[in-house]
Motif scaffolding. Structure first.
Motif: not given
Length: 199
Positions: A5-26
């Motif tokens: 199932r596609p992610l809800r809008a808020d879940a999709a937003r959290n996923r994008r934020l996490l990927l960007a934050a993780a890439a910067d942190e790593f």
């Protein structure tokens, strides 16, 4: 048969934020970056991180797949371009710019993470081969250049500039232009070694 199932809008937003934050942190701290710091940077709780990515390897794999899929989307769009040579040059420019915007060199330590990463890489590499084939067929690149050659050159513009401590942010464009001139058929000389096996 099960479907994802596609992610809800808020879940999709959290996923994008996490990927960007993780890439910067790593990029800043290496692979020892903590989940807590990644969550803090993304503005979410640790539980949100683990709901999306049960392990750090899952998070690293998602960063790789996200980057590869973004490049593949650009490449697929450019396959219909009227000028195959300009399309290939644009693709290489997008790849270099993406790399410049976020240092993902930490991913070299991660190795082959998941089957999903392998599939995403194969999709993107396939698109590069098709871009190069079109450019070669239209005489925009030399006849002895392969998709594998171009794949191996994709990181070169930024790699070259990394040796300068205070390189201008767009210096990579100079080296991409030099690389692309080397791909053109005008004035080409025979290459001294056969191409490597396609990845």
């Amino acid at each position: 048969m099960t479907t994802t199932r596609p992610l809800r809008a808020d879940a999709a937003r959290n996923r994008r934020l996490l990927l960007a934050a993780a890439a910067d942190e790593f990029a800043e701290r290496g692979l020892d970056a903590s989940v807590a710091d990644i969550a803090h940077r993304a503005g979410v709780g640790k539980g949100t991180v683990f709901r999306h990515f049960p392990t750090k390897d899952d998070l690293l794999a998602a960063i790789v797949v996200d980057r590869l899929d973004a490049l593949d989307t650009v490449g697929e769009r450019l396959l219909d371009a009227a000028d195959p040579g300009a399309a290939l040059l644009e693709f290489l420019g997008v790849a270099a710019e993406q790399q410049k915007q976020r240092d993902l060199s930490f991913l070299q330590q991660a190795g082959e993470l998941t089957a999903e990463v392998t599939r995403a890489r194969e999709r993107m590499f396939g698109t590069v081969h098709r871009l190069v084939d079109r450019a070669r067929e239209h005489g925009a690149v030399r006849a002895d250049v392969t998709g594998t050659d171009v794949i191996l050159l994709m990181c070169a513009p930024n790699h070259v500039t990394s040796y300068l401590a205070d390189a201008p942010p767009d210096l990579w464009r100079r080296y991409l232009a030099i690389i692309f001139d080397g791909l053109r058929p005008e004035g080409a000389h025979p290459l001294p070694h056969p191409p490597p096996v396609a990845p």
